[in-house]
Design a protein around this motif. Structure first.
Motif, mmCIF file in Angstrom:
data_model
loop_
_atom_site.group_PDB
_atom_site.id
_atom_site.type_symbol
_atom_site.label_atom_id
_atom_site.label_comp_id
_atom_site.label_asym_id
_atom_site.label_seq_id
_atom_site.Cartn_x
_atom_site.Cartn_y
_atom_site.Cartn_z
ATOM 1 N N UNK A 80 0.901 -1.097 -0.302
ATOM 2 C CA UNK A 80 -0.440 -0.095 0.038
ATOM 3 C C UNK A 80 0.706 1.308 -0.098
ATOM 4 N N UNK A 81 2.059 1.288 0.692
ATOM 5 C CA UNK A 81 2.589 2.088 1.178
ATOM 6 C C UNK A 81 3.605 2.679 -0.480
ATOM 7 N N UNK A 82 3.947 1.426 -1.074
ATOM 8 C CA UNK A 82 4.521 1.484 -2.763
ATOM 9 C C UNK A 82 3.596 2.633 -3.498
ATOM 10 N N UNK A 83 2.400 2.553 -2.964
ATOM 11 C CA UNK A 83 1.383 3.529 -4.113
ATOM 12 C C UNK A 83 1.218 5.102 -3.558
ATOM 13 N N UNK A 84 1.295 5.174 -2.246
ATOM 14 C CA UNK A 84 1.490 6.358 -1.214
ATOM 15 C C UNK A 84 1.947 7.481 -1.665
ATOM 16 N N UNK A 85 1.659 8.478 -0.775
ATOM 17 C CA UNK A 85 1.943 10.121 -1.139
ATOM 18 C C UNK A 85 3.846 9.741 0.113
ATOM 19 N N UNK A 86 3.467 8.967 0.783
ATOM 20 C CA UNK A 86 4.634 8.495 2.130
ATOM 21 C C UNK A 86 5.913 7.776 1.440
ATOM 22 N N UNK A 87 5.751 7.139 0.021
ATOM 23 C CA UNK A 87 6.779 5.930 -0.312
ATOM 24 C C UNK A 87 8.007 6.568 -0.038
ATOM 25 N N UNK A 88 8.509 7.366 0.139
ATOM 26 C CA UNK A 88 9.768 8.084 -0.098
ATOM 27 C C UNK A 88 10.036 8.016 1.461
ATOM 28 N N UNK A 89 9.552 8.577 2.332
ATOM 29 C CA UNK A 89 9.829 7.982 3.852
ATOM 30 C C UNK A 89 10.415 6.595 4.470
ATOM 31 N N UNK A 90 9.770 5.879 3.639
ATOM 32 C CA UNK A 90 9.503 4.356 3.964
ATOM 33 C C UNK A 90 11.008 2.939 2.824
ATOM 34 N N UNK A 91 11.738 2.511 3.147
ATOM 35 C CA UNK A 91 12.419 2.034 2.312
ATOM 36 C C UNK A 91 11.740 1.268 0.713
ATOM 37 N N UNK A 92 12.567 1.346 -0.060
ATOM 38 C CA UNK A 92 11.390 0.307 -1.360
ATOM 39 C C UNK A 92 12.018 -0.855 -1.179
ATOM 40 N N UNK A 93 9.968 -1.305 -1.390
ATOM 41 C CA UNK A 93 9.560 -2.945 -1.255
ATOM 42 C C UNK A 93 9.493 -3.368 -2.516
ATOM 43 N N UNK A 94 10.248 -4.551 -2.618
ATOM 44 C CA UNK A 94 10.239 -5.406 -4.389
ATOM 45 C C UNK A 94 9.374 -6.612 -4.038
ATOM 46 N N UNK A 95 9.206 -7.135 -2.928
ATOM 47 C CA UNK A 95 8.646 -8.441 -3.221
ATOM 48 C C UNK A 95 7.709 -8.947 -2.037
ATOM 49 N N UNK A 96 7.479 -10.004 -1.724
ATOM 50 C CA UNK A 96 7.566 -11.052 -0.623
ATOM 51 C C UNK A 96 7.841 -12.362 -1.236
ATOM 52 N N UNK A 97 8.049 -12.804 -0.771
ATOM 53 C CA UNK A 97 8.999 -14.127 -0.959
ATOM 54 C C UNK A 97 9.359 -15.483 -0.248
ATOM 55 N N UNK A 98 8.543 -16.518 -0.797
ATOM 56 C CA UNK A 98 9.148 -18.374 0.007
ATOM 57 C C UNK A 98 10.778 -18.883 0.221
ATOM 58 N N UNK A 99 11.342 -18.712 0.817
ATOM 59 C CA UNK A 99 12.636 -19.648 1.275
ATOM 60 C C UNK A 99 12.731 -20.622 2.251
ATOM 61 N N UNK A 100 13.245 -21.868 1.782
ATOM 62 C CA UNK A 100 13.241 -22.697 2.133
ATOM 63 C C UNK A 100 11.935 -23.292 3.759
ATOM 64 N N UNK A 101 10.342 -23.261 2.918
ATOM 65 C CA UNK A 101 9.613 -22.909 3.981
ATOM 66 C C UNK A 101 8.862 -21.885 4.809
ATOM 67 N N UNK A 102 9.921 -20.535 4.243
ATOM 68 C CA UNK A 102 9.659 -18.851 5.139
ATOM 69 C C UNK A 102 9.562 -18.482 4.660
ATOM 70 N N UNK A 103 8.971 -17.708 5.058
ATOM 71 C CA UNK A 103 8.423 -16.250 4.565
ATOM 72 C C UNK A 103 9.011 -15.227 4.412
ATOM 73 N N UNK A 104 9.463 -14.217 4.013
ATOM 74 C CA UNK A 104 10.867 -12.947 4.342
ATOM 75 C C UNK A 104 9.543 -12.235 3.024
ATOM 76 N N UNK A 105 9.841 -10.799 3.392
ATOM 77 C CA UNK A 105 9.801 -9.465 2.557
ATOM 78 C C UNK A 105 11.291 -9.379 1.912
ATOM 79 N N UNK A 106 11.214 -8.349 0.477
ATOM 80 C CA UNK A 106 12.601 -8.291 0.151
ATOM 81 C C UNK A 106 12.466 -6.226 -0.215
#
Length: 332
Positions: A80-106
């Protein structure tokens, strides 16, 4: 961001602004932290606070953050923040990934913009627990014992008699053990350039203690002080103008502050795993006192105070006299 129309670039201050047009770019990675990537990184990634092992370098300019809860609140918040006017005050988000049955955000590795920076993690708000976590009024002896272990004088006479307290009582006691309750923020961790991180700061609560840490952090550099205050003002304006931030309670969010020897400065909001959309019809200011049901979190109250603490730092004049006029940021 340009809240007051100044051009920060002319003062050599890194703003953390990226032109983010079009759709998000997904990096084609199958595993984090390959040897080739690590050997060529400009900075060694540093985890200041949070779960040990919760982060890993991913691409040349990204990190993976582990998801510990079953829900995907943080992923939804970033999307949601990537489409919000506040996107420049947070890290850029790329994706959520599953790796070895665990979930991460990149997300964006913010250290890529700096050379051996000084870093500070500040937990924001007067409340760092969800309302759902303290709605249960069951009396618990284990929480009473934890309170006594931290401060034997804290329990009231009634609590001493029954040897138990509610979770809400314990959580509010913990907030008062730091600067959270009084000032709306607490310094979670600090890492000065060239030094090892320090995370034993959660019981820092007095004005004098806070001023001492912040003074150490800016290392008597007026340009850093003024740049950070300017950036904090921009962050505050973005929050107040943001549809996302004004419709969500911000629980457990941090402000990440950095600067380096080249006087690059940056401030971002991170940690959205406990960020929740508030109910329709419920307005939130992020400044009013909290009571159960109003969802106030004190985030902007804390940001106002943090900005004031930075502004009040006294710089030793014998060092500032050597600065060039162009390094000084005009008053906003």
């Amino acid at each position: 961001m340009g809240v007051n129309g100044h051009s920060i670039g002319m003062w050599n201050c890194f703003r953390g602004i990226h032109k983010r047009k079009g759709k998000k770019t997904a990096l084609d990675l199958t595993a984090p932290a390959s040897d080739a990537i690590l050997k060529n990184r400009k900075n060694t990634w540093i985890q200041l606070a949070g779960h040990p092992g919760g982060f890993a370098p991913a691409g040349p300019n990204t990190i993976w953050k582990k998801r510990y809860t079953k829900d995907n609140n943080e992923t939804q918040a970033y999307e949601t923040l990537m489409e919000d006017t506040a996107r420049d005050i947070v890290p850029m988000f790329y994706r959520e990934v599953e790796y070895n049955t665990e979930y991460f955000i990149e997300i964006e590795d913010l250290l890529q913009h700096f050379t051996d920076p000084s870093i500070m993690d500040v937990k924001m708000g007067t409340r760092t627990f969800l309302e759902s976590e303290v709605s249960n009024t069951t009396l618990r002896k284990d929480l009473y014992d934890k309170m006594v272990a931290l401060d034997s004088t804290a329990p009231t006479a009634e609590e001493q008699q029954r040897q138990s307290i509610t979770k809400l009582r314990y959580m509010q006691f913990r907030e008062r053990e730091s600067s959270t309750a009084e000032f709306g923020f607490r310094i979670e961790a600090l890492r000065m350039s060239g030094e090892t991180p320090s995370s034993n700061l959660k019981r820092v609560k007095s004005k004098e203690q806070i001023h001492g840490i912040l003074s150490k952090f800016i290392n008597n550099r007026r340009i850093v002080q003024q740049s950070l205050v300017h950036r904090l003002k921009e962050v505050r304006q973005h929050i107040e103008d943001s549809a996302f931030f004004m419709t969500h309670e911000l629980i457990g969010c941090s402000i990440l502050v950095m600067h380096d020897k080249f006087e690059k400065c940056g401030v971002w909001i991170i940690d959205f795993s406990k960020t929740n959309l508030i109910e329709d019809g419920c307005e939130i200011t992020h400044r009013l006192p909290w009571h159960l049901g109003n969802h106030e979190d004190g985030f902007l109250f804390g940001l106002d105070n943090l900005m004031q603490f930075f502004s009040d730092i006294e710089i030793k004049e014998e060092l500032t006299n050597t600065m060039k006029p162009s390094q000084t940021i005009p008053d906003s």
